[in-house]
Design an enzyme around this catalytic site. Structure first.
Site, PDB file in Angstrom:
ATOM      1  N   GLU A  34       0.830  -1.212   0.000  1.00  0.00           N
ATOM      2  CA  GLU A  34       0.000   0.000   0.000  1.00  0.00           C
ATOM      3  C   GLU A  34       0.859   1.254   0.000  1.00  0.00           C
ATOM      4  O   GLU A  34       1.829   1.348   0.744  1.00  0.00           O
ATOM      5  CB  GLU A  34      -0.906  -0.002   1.234  1.00  0.00           C
ATOM      6  N   THR A  36       2.821   2.163  -2.220  1.00  0.00           N
ATOM      7  CA  THR A  36       4.129   1.884  -2.815  1.00  0.00           C
ATOM      8  C   THR A  36       4.149   2.160  -4.309  1.00  0.00           C
ATOM      9  O   THR A  36       5.222   2.326  -4.888  1.00  0.00           O
ATOM     10  CB  THR A  36       4.520   0.409  -2.586  1.00  0.00           C
ATOM     11  N   SER A 125     -11.218   1.498  -5.789  1.00  0.00           N
ATOM     12  CA  SER A 125     -10.779   1.985  -7.089  1.00  0.00           C
ATOM     13  C   SER A 125     -11.910   2.154  -8.092  1.00  0.00           C
ATOM     14  O   SER A 125     -11.808   1.762  -9.247  1.00  0.00           O
ATOM     15  CB  SER A 125      -9.696   1.068  -7.664  1.00  0.00           C
ATOM     16  N   SER A 127     -12.727   4.965  -9.335  1.00  0.00           N
ATOM     17  CA  SER A 127     -12.288   5.955 -10.326  1.00  0.00           C
ATOM     18  C   SER A 127     -11.492   5.295 -11.444  1.00  0.00           C
ATOM     19  O   SER A 127     -11.716   5.574 -12.628  1.00  0.00           O
ATOM     20  CB  SER A 127     -11.462   7.062  -9.656  1.00  0.00           C
ATOM     21  N   ASP A 171      -3.912   0.979  -9.734  1.00  0.00           N
ATOM     22  CA  ASP A 171      -5.344   0.786  -9.932  1.00  0.00           C
ATOM     23  C   ASP A 171      -5.689   0.592 -11.401  1.00  0.00           C
ATOM     24  O   ASP A 171      -6.518  -0.253 -11.760  1.00  0.00           O
ATOM     25  CB  ASP A 171      -6.116   1.978  -9.365  1.00  0.00           C
TER      26      ASP A 171
END
Length: 391
Positions: A34, A36, A125, A127, A171
Site C-alpha cells: 500500500e 508503494t 478503485s 475511479s 489501480d
C-alpha cells in the site's frame, strides 16, 4: 454483479437505440503493498467481481453524451473543447477523452450509459474502473490499437493531470490486466507483473466501513509529496536513488536519525512495505497462507503508525477481524482515511466471520458495515458486442 441485459435496455430507453458495445472494467482490492505504487514499488492487488460497465454507440459528430445511471445525471461535451466541470464524475470521463486526443488518437463522438457496483469513496478503485472502462470503450468504437500498458498510463494520466489526484499506476494496471482467481504482483517501475494463484481454501473478504473519504480532498497528495521529500533528503548519501523503491531497510536505518519526521516514518513504511509485498507473493506461491496473513497484519500496523492513514474505527475493524477464528490476516486497503479493510479468511469460517465482524462493528460504532467475499476477476473487456452477449 451488474445485469448487462438491463444495461442494454436502459441504453435503449435513454437513446432510442441499442448500444454497439458494452465494456466492463473491474474494481480492485490490494492484498498488500500500500502506497508503494507511486514510489516505483511493488503491489499485490486482485481485480474484483464488482465493476463499472459502459454501454456505448459511436456518433458521426464530435459530441460525447454520457448518462450516469446510478447518479441520474448527464454530461455533454465536445471532443474539440474539453474543459473541467464542477461535477467530479464528469472530469474522469473528460480527462480520459482529452488524454486520448492529446496522444494523437482520432476520435469520433459517442453516446454512453454508465453503471457501476463498485462502491464510490470506499477505496476499491471506482475511479480507475471508470477511467479504464471509458478508455477501452473509445478504443473499441474508434478501432484504436492501444496496448494494455498504454491504456493504463492514459487513464492514470487523466487522473493526475485533469482530475488533480496524483495516484500511482496500480489501480489502472489491475483494471486492465486482472486475471480470474489470481492476484498480480506488479512492479510499478517497469510495469511488469506476475500472476499468482489464490489458494482455493481461503476467501478474500472486504469490509466497507462506510466511512467515506474523497481521495482528492484527503492527505493522499501530501503523503506523495512527503515521499518525494524523503528521496531528496536521502540522495545526499545515496545519489543514485530515484525513488524510495531504491532504498534498502539497512540504508534507511543508517541515516534514520538524520531524516526528519514525518519523512522518516513515511520512508520506513514504503521501504518495509515493498519487502512485505515481495515476501507475501512468494508466501502465497508456496502455499504459506499463515506467513501471508502475518505480513498483512504487519502492513496495517505500518499504515497506522508510520504512514498515519488509518482511523480508530478502521483499526477496530482490523483488530477485531484479526481476533476472529479462521482469519489469517487483516489490514486497511486503499488510500486510507476510511474506506475498506481486506481480510484473508478460511472459507469454512467466512459466514461466522462476516456475522461476528459486522455485529462487533455495529455495537462499537453504531454503523452497519457491508461485508462481502470478492472473487478475483479478469481485467477490462467486452461483455456485449453489437448488442450480443460475448460467448
Amino acid at each position: 454483479m451488474l445485469d448487462t441485459g438491463e444495461l442494454r435496455e436502459r441504453f435503449q430507453q435513454h437513446y432510442g437505440i441499442h448500444p454497439h458495445v458494452i465494456v466492463r472494467a473491474p474494481g480492485r482490492v490490494n492484498l498488500i503493498g500500500e502506497h508503494t505504487d507511486y514510489n516505483d514499488g511493488f503491489v499485490f492487488p486482485v481485480a474484483i467481481d464488482r465493476a463499472t460497465c459502459v454501454a456505448a454507440r459511436p456518433r458521426t459528430d464530435r459530441i460525447v453524451r454520457v448518462m450516469a445511471a446510478d447518479l441520474h445525471d448527464e454530461d455533454l461535451f465536445s471532443i474539440d473543447q474539453i474543459e473541467r466541470s464542477n461535477r467530479a464524475w464528469h472530469n474522469y470521463i473528460r480527462g480520459v477523452v482529452l488524454a486520448l486526443r492529446t496522444a494523437g488518437h482520432t476520435l469520433s463522438g459517442a453516446d454512453m450509459l454508465i453503471a457501476s457496483d463498485v462502491p464510490r469513496g470506499a477505496g476499491l478503485s471506482s475511479s480507475a474502473a471508470l477511467e479504464v472502462a471509458v478508455a477501452y470503450t473509445f478504443q473499441v468504437l474508434n478501432r484504436l490499437n492501444i496496448l494494455g500498458e498504454e491504456l493504463a498510463l492514459l487513464a492514470q494520466g487523466a487522473e493526475n493531470t485533469f482530475v488533480g489526484v496524483q495516484c500511482g499506476i496500480m489501480d489502472q494496471l489491475i483494471a486492465v490486466f486482472g486475471r480470474a482467481d489470481h492476484a498480480l504482483l506488479i512492479d510499478c517501475r517497469d510495469l511488469t507483473y506476475r500472476a499468482v494463484p489464490l489458494p482455493p481454501s481461503v476467501a478474500v473478504v472486504v469490509c466497507d466501513s462506510h466511512i467515506a473519504r474523497t481521495l482528492a480532498a484527503s492527505a493522499y497528495n501530501q503523503r506523495r509529496q512527503e515521499c518525494d521529500a524523503a528521496v531528496r533528503a536521502l540522495q545526499q548519501w545515496y545519489p543514485g536513488i530515484r525513488a524510495l523503491r531504491d532504498v534498502s531497510e539497512d540504508q534507511l536505518a543508517a541515516h534514520q536519525h538524520e531524516l526528519p519526521e514525518p519523512l522518516r516514518a513515511r520512508a520506513r513504511h514504503v521501504v518495509s512495505e515493498n519487502r512485505r509485498a515481495l515476501q507475501g507473493a512468494a508466501a502465497l506461491e508456496a502455499g504459506d497462507i499463515a506467513t501471508f496473513g502475518r505480513l498483512m497484519n504487519e502492513s496495517h500496523a505500518s499504515l497506522r503508525d508510520d504512514y498515519q492513514v488509518s482511523l480508530p474505527d478502521i483499526d477496530f475493524l482490523v483488530t477485531t477481524a484479526q481476533s476472529l477464528a479462521g482469519c489469517y490476516g487483516s489490514r486497511l486497503t486503499g488510500a486510507g482515511f476510511g474506506g475498506c479493510t481486506v481480510s484473508l479468511v478460511e472459507r469454512s469460517s467466512v459466514e461466522t466471520f462476516r456475522h461476528d465482524l459486522a455485529q462487533a462493528y455495529h455495537d462499537a460504532t453504531g454503523r452497519t458495515a457491508t461485508i462481502y467475499v470478492c472473487r478475483a476477476s479478469d481485467g477490462v473487456g467486452r461483455v456485449m458486442d453489437n448488442a450480443r452477449p460475448q460467448e
